[in-house]
Scaffold this motif. Structure first.
Motif, mmCIF file in Angstrom:
data_model
loop_
_atom_site.group_PDB
_atom_site.id
_atom_site.type_symbol
_atom_site.label_atom_id
_atom_site.label_comp_id
_atom_site.label_asym_id
_atom_site.label_seq_id
_atom_site.Cartn_x
_atom_site.Cartn_y
_atom_site.Cartn_z
ATOM 1 N N ALA A 130 -12.081 14.018 38.461
ATOM 2 C CA ALA A 130 -12.884 15.107 37.892
ATOM 3 C C ALA A 130 -12.124 16.426 37.988
ATOM 4 N N ILE A 131 -12.401 17.288 37.015
ATOM 5 C CA ILE A 131 -11.858 18.650 37.016
ATOM 6 C C ILE A 131 -13.015 19.602 36.751
ATOM 7 N N GLU A 146 -11.749 33.939 36.568
ATOM 8 C CA GLU A 146 -11.087 34.475 37.755
ATOM 9 C C GLU A 146 -11.019 33.475 38.903
ATOM 10 N N VAL A 147 -11.636 32.303 38.735
ATOM 11 C CA VAL A 147 -11.623 31.304 39.807
ATOM 12 C C VAL A 147 -10.696 30.160 39.427
ATOM 13 N N PRO A 148 -10.120 29.476 40.404
ATOM 14 C CA PRO A 148 -9.182 28.399 40.100
ATOM 15 C C PRO A 148 -9.888 27.134 39.636
ATOM 16 N N PHE A 149 -9.099 26.251 39.072
ATOM 17 C CA PHE A 149 -9.594 24.921 38.756
ATOM 18 C C PHE A 149 -9.729 24.123 40.047
ATOM 19 N N LEU A 150 -10.709 23.237 40.062
ATOM 20 C CA LEU A 150 -10.903 22.316 41.171
ATOM 21 C C LEU A 150 -10.607 20.912 40.670
ATOM 22 N N VAL A 151 -9.660 20.233 41.308
ATOM 23 C CA VAL A 151 -9.243 18.893 40.896
ATOM 24 C C VAL A 151 -9.630 17.916 42.002
ATOM 25 N N ARG A 152 -10.474 16.976 41.683
ATOM 26 C CA ARG A 152 -10.917 15.984 42.665
ATOM 27 C C ARG A 152 -10.204 14.657 42.415
ATOM 28 N N LEU A 153 -9.670 14.056 43.488
ATOM 29 C CA LEU A 153 -8.974 12.784 43.414
ATOM 30 C C LEU A 153 -9.889 11.640 43.840
ATOM 31 N N GLU A 154 -9.503 10.442 43.461
ATOM 32 C CA GLU A 154 -10.290 9.259 43.805
ATOM 33 C C GLU A 154 -10.447 9.112 45.316
#
Length: 466
Positions: A130-131, A146-154
């Motif tokens: 998910a992103i 202004e906020v970063p992306f959040l990258v979720r891993l398995e």
């Protein structure tokens, strides 16, 4: 940024990219295939910190699945310019530029050495699930940029990024067998092989002597059919929705697509000689398991039915992008192809072949979500017109924009000369060099339609998958 109906403007995207350049977070690149690794090379050259995430346990895991297949385009079109510069600076010697490599050769002689240069910036076994934006769902607007992306891993690990370059490809999301875009009745209960099995190698025992049905009219189907034809005592049936196979046969010696002319000539000969049984007007509707094998039933729009009983089924019906990881991002997708709306008319397979797609870059790939770019074969949605060289120009442009170099980002150029990428003469020359016969049973010179049309569509198309 405004909540206008038409999404974010190019000026707003440019401002975001310039502001993000001063941040300390990396650019996250998803997918360590040819285009993802090329993005890494351009980011490295620009001095932009990045992290490359590959879901597989080795580099270019999807390419490895069709490692036995030769691509349409020669080495000189399959090596990204920035990647070449980095590799040569490390003492690497490029392969023969005129050679048509297999998928395995792409990995061993190019992609794996390139990934090695990135060290711990390239992470294997890191599947993105998910992103989003940190603290923001898709609805919330104020302060979003202004906020970063959040990258979720398995694994549950979460990473933050200043921008996302999604080169995850489409190989893991093939189209269904059913002719209406829905699974055929019984499709889930009957085992169906997807495009480009290694018929003459690792999968030989699964097909030798078995009546095999190949469904699809692209180059993946043609590649598999030609391989099956080399197996003795192996009945072959080929099913297509069209009234004739002329599109797959192509134009023979006058064909403008890479190796398609030679491929189509051999395939036509097999059909005319009766080695391959061609079923036209075949709209796969239902699969029934019987004592004699699997009955595959076609129901045409007119209501007419026909059927065939076979031992094995190969579905070479193309691929589609899976945007599930980005459902919390603001994407503006073309309703037909699943690409960006700006890119869709440039790659429409009803209007373009691989060699007529015009150069395009960051502006055509931009979404209303600033800083997120799907590149490579995933950017093409369901269009089978992708070439690796096209993907390389995409990431060059995107990375230039992330560096704030908008002049370079918008100076998009693509060199796809008819005699280079889209000429059947390449196939004939390759046959002479590797000693393959010029008759019906010549070598496998197509690419998967991500082929490419590995269509690339075959997903590995003329240079395939991103």
């Amino acid at each position: 940024m405004t909540d206008s109906c038409c999404g974010t403007t190019a000026i707003e995207i440019e401002q975001f990219a310039g502001a993000a350049q001063t941040g300390v977070l990396p650019v996250v690149v998803i997918g360590a295939g040819p285009v993802g690794l090329a993005a890494g090379a351009h980011l490295a050259e620009r001095g932009i910190d990045f992290l490359l995430l590959e879901a597989g346990d080795h580099v270019a895991a999807s390419v490895a699945q069709w490692g036995h297949v030769r691509v349409f385009s020669p080495w000189k079109y399959n090596i990204d310019a920035a990647a070449r510069r980095l590799l040569e600076a490390d003492g690497w010697t490029a392969p023969d530029g005129e050679w048509l490599p297999t998928g395995a050769e792409l990995i061993d002689d190019y992609l794996a050495p390139l990934a090695k240069l990135f060290g711990d910036k390239a992470r294997l076994g890191a599947k993105v699930t998910a992103i989003s934006r940190l603290g923001y769902d898709r609805v919330r607007t104020a302060g979003r940029d202004e906020v970063p992306f959040l990258v979720r891993l398995e694994s549950g690990e979460e990473l933050q990024a200043r921008a996302i370059v999604d080169a995850s490809g489409t190989y893991t999301s093939p189209n269904v067998l059913g002719a209406s875009g829905l699974p055929a009745h019984g499709e889930g209960a009957v085992f169906v092989d997807h495009a480009l099995p290694d018929v003459l190698g690792a999968d030989r025992d699964h097909y030798a002597g078995k009546h095999t049905l190949v469904v699809g009219a692209g180059h993946s189907a043609a590649t598999t059919l030609l391989a099956l034809a080399e197996l003795p005592d192996t009945p072959i049936t080929w099913a297509i929705r069209g009234g004739s196979a002329s599109r797959t046969y192509g134009g023979g010696d006058a064909d403008a697509l890479p190796a398609r002319g030679a491929l189509g000539t051999r395939l036509r000969a097999h059909v005319e000689l009766g080695r391959i049984t061609l079923l036209t007007g075949f709209f796969t509707h239902r699969l029934n398991a019987t004592e004699q094998g699997v009955e595959v039933v076609s129901r045409a729009p007119s209501g007419h039915e026909q059927s065939v009983i076979v031992d094995r089924i190969v579905s070479a019906t193309g691929y589609r992008p899976d945007h599930a990881i980005a459902t919390e991002l603001r994407l503006d997708l073309d309703p037909v192809l699943g690409s960006t709306r700006a890119l869709a008319p440039l790659i429409d397979p009803n209007q373009h072949s691989c060699g007529t797609v015009p150069a395009h870059g960051v502006d055509e790939l931009a979404h209303p979500e600033p800083g997120y770019y799907a590149v490579g074969v995933k950017s093409y949605g369901r269009a089978p017109t992708f070439l690796m060289a096209t993907g390389y120009e995409q990431v060059r442009s995107v990375v230039a924009a992330l560096a704030g170099d908008w002049e370079a980002a918008r100076d998009v150029q693509l060199d796809l000369p008819e005699t280079g990428v889209c000429s059947s003469n390449l196939a004939e020359a390759q046959e002479r060099r590797v000693g393959l016969g010029t008759g019906i049973s010549g070598g496998l010179l197509s690419a998967p339609l991500p082929l490419a049309t590995v269509g690339a569509s075959a997903e590995p198309g003329g240079g395939c998958c991103g």
